[in-house]
Design a protein around this motif. Structure first.
Motif, PDB file in Angstrom:
ATOM      1  N   TYR A   1       1.257  12.073   5.997  1.00 46.93           N
ATOM      2  CA  TYR A   1       0.004  12.413   6.688  1.00 46.93           C
ATOM      3  C   TYR A   1      -0.171  11.550   7.941  1.00 46.93           C
ATOM      4  O   TYR A   1      -0.430  12.072   9.040  1.00 46.93           O
ATOM      5  N   ILE A   2      -0.050  10.240   7.773  1.00 46.54           N
ATOM      6  CA  ILE A   2      -0.212   9.314   8.903  1.00 46.54           C
ATOM      7  C   ILE A   2       0.855   9.570   9.953  1.00 46.54           C
ATOM      8  O   ILE A   2       0.591   9.564  11.161  1.00 46.54           O
TER       9      ILE A   2
ATOM     10  N   HIS B   1      -4.327   9.720   0.713  1.00 49.14           N
ATOM     11  CA  HIS B   1      -2.972   9.285   0.397  1.00 49.14           C
ATOM     12  C   HIS B   1      -2.063  10.502   0.266  1.00 49.14           C
ATOM     13  O   HIS B   1      -1.808  10.996  -0.826  1.00 49.14           O
TER      14      HIS B   1
ATOM     15  N   MET C   1      -6.431   6.248  12.219  1.00 48.55           N
ATOM     16  CA  MET C   1      -5.419   6.502  11.189  1.00 48.55           C
ATOM     17  C   MET C   1      -5.434   5.424  10.118  1.00 48.55           C
ATOM     18  O   MET C   1      -5.188   5.706   8.943  1.00 48.55           O
ATOM     19  N   TYR C   2      -5.733   4.190  10.506  1.00 46.03           N
ATOM     20  CA  TYR C   2      -5.793   3.102   9.511  1.00 46.03           C
ATOM     21  C   TYR C   2      -6.941   3.352   8.535  1.00 46.03           C
ATOM     22  O   TYR C   2      -6.777   3.188   7.321  1.00 46.03           O
TER      23      TYR C   2
ATOM     24  N   ARG D   1       0.821  -1.212   0.000  1.00 43.82           N
ATOM     25  CA  ARG D   1       0.000   0.000   0.000  1.00 43.82           C
ATOM     26  C   ARG D   1       0.851   1.257   0.000  1.00 43.82           C
ATOM     27  O   ARG D   1       0.549   2.231  -0.695  1.00 43.82           O
ATOM     28  N   PHE D   2       1.933   1.257   0.788  1.00 41.68           N
ATOM     29  CA  PHE D   2       2.744   2.455   0.906  1.00 41.68           C
ATOM     30  C   PHE D   2       3.967   2.439  -0.009  1.00 41.68           C
ATOM     31  O   PHE D   2       4.771   3.374   0.011  1.00 41.68           O
TER      32      PHE D   2
ATOM     33  N   LEU E   1       2.055   3.396  11.426  1.00 43.51           N
ATOM     34  CA  LEU E   1       0.848   2.581  11.596  1.00 43.51           C
ATOM     35  C   LEU E   1       1.162   1.284  12.328  1.00 43.51           C
ATOM     36  O   LEU E   1       0.405   0.844  13.200  1.00 43.51           O
TER      37      LEU E   1
ATOM     38  N   SER F   1      -6.081   6.161   6.205  1.00 47.21           N
ATOM     39  CA  SER F   1      -5.072   5.789   5.212  1.00 47.21           C
ATOM     40  C   SER F   1      -5.681   5.068   4.017  1.00 47.21           C
ATOM     41  O   SER F   1      -5.050   4.981   2.958  1.00 47.21           O
TER      42      SER F   1
ATOM     43  N   ARG G   1       1.700  11.750   1.529  1.00 43.35           N
ATOM     44  CA  ARG G   1       2.943  11.345   2.160  1.00 43.35           C
ATOM     45  C   ARG G   1       3.142  12.084   3.484  1.00 43.35           C
ATOM     46  O   ARG G   1       3.002  13.300   3.564  1.00 43.35           O
TER      47      ARG G   1
ATOM     48  N   ASP H   1       5.210   6.188   6.940  1.00 48.48           N
ATOM     49  CA  ASP H   1       3.773   6.011   7.214  1.00 48.48           C
ATOM     50  C   ASP H   1       3.447   4.578   7.622  1.00 48.48           C
ATOM     51  O   ASP H   1       2.701   4.342   8.576  1.00 48.48           O
TER      52      ASP H   1
END
Length: 262
Positions: A197-198, A193, A185-186, A37-38, A122, A189, A195, A118
């Protein structure tokens, strides 16, 4: 509480040590799960895992010794520095040690820390729940006497908690707060999207919870014995201000590296 479980007369399992072991594997599992995902390589962490482990161990212990310097200043050799009782670590020291290695490795790789941070945050928020549950059973985190309606009595004869009356259930509160922050936060996310942010929002919420709830901590350090604050609150305040400032820059910087898309 149950700081240890005696399986056999010669085999004792410490609950916080068990929680740390579970945290280690769950952290790796979540890093692997979030890699796609990231957009980072999970092998980046597994290939350098020994450096992450050693740095986290060293700095978590160093920050603890600094915080308890009134008691630990009599350490005479490195053996006494690393041999500890009751798994005495600093969470802020562990975070610092991990991020130091992450920063150095990304520099050597000539990549940006934004690629990994990120998913790392998490995963960190995810294991905090386990960390604090382990700290609850192992007495590494406990509250002080308050007039609030929620409290818990430590009645075990071996407890290091210096209160004979019910105290604030601090580790349980931290576990619940960590779970709420991670869940929020999950979910964000999945739809937003941006960068870092989380990284900024998630940790700002966690730092803020430290500033608030450490006021109910029953443990003392070199700062709390002379003031109404303790070292974790000071660390958290600095990080909240730093994170808040940098987070505000996300929406003002126009560099393409932020890869902003909602």
């Amino acid at each position: 509480m149950f700081p240890f479980i005696e399986i056999f007369p010669w085999a004792v399992v410490y609950t916080f040590g068990l929680a740390l072991t579970v945290c280690f594997f769950m952290f790796l599992w979540n890093l692997n799960r979030l890699a796609k995902r990231f957009g980072y390589s999970f092998s980046f962490f597994t290939q350098n895992i020994i450096w992450f482990f050693l740095s986290t161990l060293f700095f978590s212990r160093l920050f603890y010794v600094i915080g308890k310097w009134n008691d630990m200043k009599f350490i005479k050799d490195p053996f006494q520095f690393f041999i500890m009782s009751d798994f005495n670590f600093s969470l802020f020291g562990a975070i610092f040690g991990f991020l130091i290695v992450l920063k150095v490795l990304t520099r050597l790789e000539k990549s940006s820390i934004t690629r990994y941070i990120d998913g790392t945050v998490l995963s960190f928020l995810f294991i905090l729940v386990i960390w604090y549950i382990g700290a609850f059973f192992g007495w590494q985190v406990y509250g002080r006497e308050t007039m609030m309606a929620i409290d818990i009595l430590y009645s075990n004869p071996y407890t290091p908690v210096p209160y004979q009356v019910p105290v604030f259930p601090l580790p349980i509160v931290y576990a619940l707060v960590s779970f709420v922050i991670f869940s929020t936060m999950y979910m964000l996310s999945l739809f937003i999207h941006i960068r870092w942010y989380i990284w900024y929002i998630g940790l700002m919420l966690f730092w803020a919870s430290i500033i608030i709830f450490e006021s109910f901590s029953g443990k003392q350090d070199i700062l709390s014995v002379v003031s109404v604050f303790n070292l974790p609150q000071i660390y958290a305040l600095i990080l909240v201000l730093w994170s808040g400032y940098n987070f505000s820059q996300i929406f003002s910087w126009k560099d393409a590296q932020w890869n902003i898309s909602i």
